[in-house]
Scaffold this motif. Sequence first.
Motif, PDB file in Angstrom:
ATOM      1  N   GLU A  11       0.730  -1.149  -0.013  1.00  0.00           N
ATOM      2  CA  GLU A  11      -0.097  -0.041  -0.094  1.00  0.00           C
ATOM      3  C   GLU A  11       0.951   1.221  -0.032  1.00  0.00           C
ATOM      4  O   GLU A  11       0.355   2.313  -0.712  1.00  0.00           O
ATOM      5  CB  GLU A  11      -0.877  -0.051   1.301  1.00  0.00           C
ATOM      6  CG  GLU A  11      -1.785   1.248   1.407  1.00  0.00           C
ATOM      7  CD  GLU A  11      -2.603   1.617   0.326  1.00  0.00           C
ATOM      8  OE1 GLU A  11      -3.054   2.817   0.174  1.00  0.00           O
ATOM      9  OE2 GLU A  11      -3.002   0.755  -0.473  1.00  0.00           O
ATOM     10  N   THR A  12       1.994   1.459   0.782  1.00  0.00           N
ATOM     11  CA  THR A  12       3.062   2.339   0.777  1.00  0.00           C
ATOM     12  C   THR A  12       3.377   2.448  -0.549  1.00  0.00           C
ATOM     13  O   THR A  12       3.707   3.611  -1.047  1.00  0.00           O
ATOM     14  CB  THR A  12       4.056   2.141   1.844  1.00  0.00           C
ATOM     15  OG1 THR A  12       3.647   2.025   3.012  1.00  0.00           O
ATOM     16  CG2 THR A  12       5.176   3.348   1.713  1.00  0.00           C
ATOM     17  N   ARG A  14       2.091   1.635  -3.434  1.00  0.00           N
ATOM     18  CA  ARG A  14       0.859   2.369  -4.528  1.00  0.00           C
ATOM     19  C   ARG A  14       0.927   3.624  -3.941  1.00  0.00           C
ATOM     20  O   ARG A  14       0.917   4.620  -4.909  1.00  0.00           O
ATOM     21  CB  ARG A  14      -0.423   1.321  -4.259  1.00  0.00           C
ATOM     22  CG  ARG A  14      -1.429   2.005  -5.005  1.00  0.00           C
ATOM     23  CD  ARG A  14      -2.701   1.771  -4.348  1.00  0.00           C
ATOM     24  NE  ARG A  14      -2.915   2.547  -3.013  1.00  0.00           N
ATOM     25  CZ  ARG A  14      -3.370   3.873  -3.226  1.00  0.00           C
ATOM     26  NH1 ARG A  14      -3.331   4.662  -4.180  1.00  0.00           N
ATOM     27  NH2 ARG A  14      -3.402   4.397  -2.159  1.00  0.00           N
ATOM     28  N   ASN A  15       0.863   4.021  -2.917  1.00  0.00           N
ATOM     29  CA  ASN A  15       0.393   5.319  -2.382  1.00  0.00           C
ATOM     30  C   ASN A  15       1.891   6.328  -2.986  1.00  0.00           C
ATOM     31  O   ASN A  15       1.621   7.431  -3.414  1.00  0.00           O
ATOM     32  CB  ASN A  15       0.589   5.566  -1.068  1.00  0.00           C
ATOM     33  CG  ASN A  15      -0.155   6.927  -0.302  1.00  0.00           C
ATOM     34  OD1 ASN A  15       0.283   7.886  -0.820  1.00  0.00           O
ATOM     35  ND2 ASN A  15      -1.183   6.813   0.253  1.00  0.00           N
ATOM     36  N   GLN A  18       1.600   6.929  -6.768  1.00  0.00           N
ATOM     37  CA  GLN A  18       0.417   8.098  -6.839  1.00  0.00           C
ATOM     38  C   GLN A  18       1.100   9.453  -6.654  1.00  0.00           C
ATOM     39  O   GLN A  18       0.876  10.175  -7.514  1.00  0.00           O
ATOM     40  CB  GLN A  18      -0.902   7.688  -6.013  1.00  0.00           C
ATOM     41  CG  GLN A  18      -1.766   8.524  -6.221  1.00  0.00           C
ATOM     42  CD  GLN A  18      -2.994   8.572  -5.332  1.00  0.00           C
ATOM     43  OE1 GLN A  18      -3.127   7.323  -4.684  1.00  0.00           O
ATOM     44  NE2 GLN A  18      -3.954   9.641  -4.918  1.00  0.00           N
ATOM     45  N   TRP A  19       1.658   9.488  -5.702  1.00  0.00           N
ATOM     46  CA  TRP A  19       2.358  10.745  -5.267  1.00  0.00           C
ATOM     47  C   TRP A  19       3.416  11.391  -6.337  1.00  0.00           C
ATOM     48  O   TRP A  19       3.471  12.445  -6.822  1.00  0.00           O
ATOM     49  CB  TRP A  19       2.797  10.684  -3.655  1.00  0.00           C
ATOM     50  CG  TRP A  19       3.674  11.796  -3.437  1.00  0.00           C
ATOM     51  CD1 TRP A  19       3.122  13.269  -2.970  1.00  0.00           C
ATOM     52  CD2 TRP A  19       5.125  12.277  -3.296  1.00  0.00           C
ATOM     53  NE1 TRP A  19       3.976  13.910  -2.588  1.00  0.00           N
ATOM     54  CE2 TRP A  19       5.300  13.479  -2.752  1.00  0.00           C
ATOM     55  CE3 TRP A  19       6.136  11.701  -3.709  1.00  0.00           C
ATOM     56  CZ2 TRP A  19       6.415  14.236  -2.836  1.00  0.00           C
ATOM     57  CZ3 TRP A  19       7.350  12.136  -3.460  1.00  0.00           C
ATOM     58  CH2 TRP A  19       7.446  13.499  -3.313  1.00  0.00           C
ATOM     59  N   GLU A  56      -3.962   6.040  -8.364  1.00  0.00           N
ATOM     60  CA  GLU A  56      -5.156   6.108  -7.561  1.00  0.00           C
ATOM     61  C   GLU A  56      -6.301   5.252  -7.768  1.00  0.00           C
ATOM     62  O   GLU A  56      -7.107   4.956  -6.683  1.00  0.00           O
ATOM     63  CB  GLU A  56      -5.681   7.734  -7.794  1.00  0.00           C
ATOM     64  CG  GLU A  56      -6.695   8.070  -6.954  1.00  0.00           C
ATOM     65  CD  GLU A  56      -7.201   9.466  -7.485  1.00  0.00           C
ATOM     66  OE1 GLU A  56      -7.763  10.303  -6.810  1.00  0.00           O
ATOM     67  OE2 GLU A  56      -7.200   9.829  -8.591  1.00  0.00           O
ATOM     68  N   LYS A 242      -4.497   0.498   8.531  1.00  0.00           N
ATOM     69  CA  LYS A 242      -5.481   1.559   8.115  1.00  0.00           C
ATOM     70  C   LYS A 242      -6.914   1.167   7.892  1.00  0.00           C
ATOM     71  O   LYS A 242      -7.794   2.265   7.778  1.00  0.00           O
ATOM     72  CB  LYS A 242      -4.475   1.984   6.677  1.00  0.00           C
ATOM     73  CG  LYS A 242      -5.199   3.079   5.875  1.00  0.00           C
ATOM     74  CD  LYS A 242      -4.506   3.364   4.704  1.00  0.00           C
ATOM     75  CE  LYS A 242      -5.301   4.507   3.891  1.00  0.00           C
ATOM     76  NZ  LYS A 242      -4.658   4.566   2.500  1.00  0.00           N
TER      77      LYS A 242
END
Length: 435
Positions: A11-12, A14-15, A18-19, A56, A242
């Motif tokens: 998840e990190t 992926r995030n 996206q950033w 996203e 999360k």
Amino acid sequence: MRYMMTYDMMETARNANQWFGATARSMASYPMFSAIPNPALNWMAAWGEVAERSFERMAVKPDWGIRTFTCEDGKDHLVDINAVVERPFGDLLHFKVVGREEQPRKVLLVAPMSGHYATLLRSTVKSLMVNCEVYVTDWHNARDIPVSAGKFDVEDYTLYLVDFMREMGPETHVVAVCQPVPLALAATAYLAEQDPAAQPNSLTLIGGPVDPDAAATEVTDFGRRVTMGQLEETMIQRVGFKHSGVGRLVYPGLLQLSSFISMNGERHSKAFADQIQRAAKGEASDHDAHNRFYDEYLAVMDMPAEFYLSTVERIFKTREIARNDFTVAGHKVDFSKITDVAVKTVEGANDDISAPGQCIAALDLCTGLDDNLKASHVEPGAGHYGIFAGRSWRNNIRPLVIDFMDANSRHSKPAEKPKTKAKTKRKPANKNSAA
């Protein structure tokens, strides 16, 4: 806690991507840079735009996007999407067209729980809404389901279908797509023994693995190669802090997505490279063909670990459905007990996920069903997606399915005619009946 860190690392990543995309897009679009035109900046902004949108979408459940429907009166009617039955792992949704008379066909569309959301069947729902009352199984993302809700395996899935069929009543026509095909067949057989009055009118099975060994594919080969221990060690992780389902064992959606993409890696790479070029030239749009497809394709959900593992072991490895040896809640299901539900199978000639032969095996299992209540269809040139949502579905398969429903509506309401007690003989399923 062993795999929670791995889940959070995915998840990190992926995030972060996206950033990175958002940052590249914003930086390369800085107004001051317009004074010094540079193709590299256009490409950087285009890459950022595509990357940000793609990563996203992986964490967002798509909207159904069905807000109005144009009826025969030429007017746009609002569509209410209501949950008829609500359960921890999935709901039964009804697409109600406000102000329209109730349609003669009540259809339960059984969506797969195989990585993507039920919205993958959006176009299928729209096509059936024309002249059907459409109900859909809407499965929930396992990462959002608290551990206190308990387990969910293939038996629980089957019992959910049993409850949904009971809720809708015996005038229902069931259409199962892909993964739930064998379980929809099992739910019907379960009702045939336990609650015959709740059986549906008809059962249409589209591209599902009733007998995976009938025709080998990459999916069946994978199921044969790996052991259950290997699957549990490499594919199963615990949901991170999360989400509401913290600690739940799942087959993560991001891990599933990597498998989906690897099956056609070259095609997906080209699609994204082409989209970046279009964005750089200003030819891309928010709802172009690429974004319409990948907004749905990239949206993935976590699958309960026990459901994934029991599917591989019981459907693919030990072939309990194919061998008529499937047990639900301690009751051995017998497919020969299906005697009053018309069954039709649909397969795509070019289906590389559930190859022709895997789905039609359902007809051989229904030994107690008359031949005139069995039917099959193989769509020439159609792949897996096309048989339920593409041009093949719209032009050829959907009309056949509607005709099949009409020919086997034993509980349909009479159309403004005096009631008669005379018993009428049911019509054959269709001209393409199985021998």
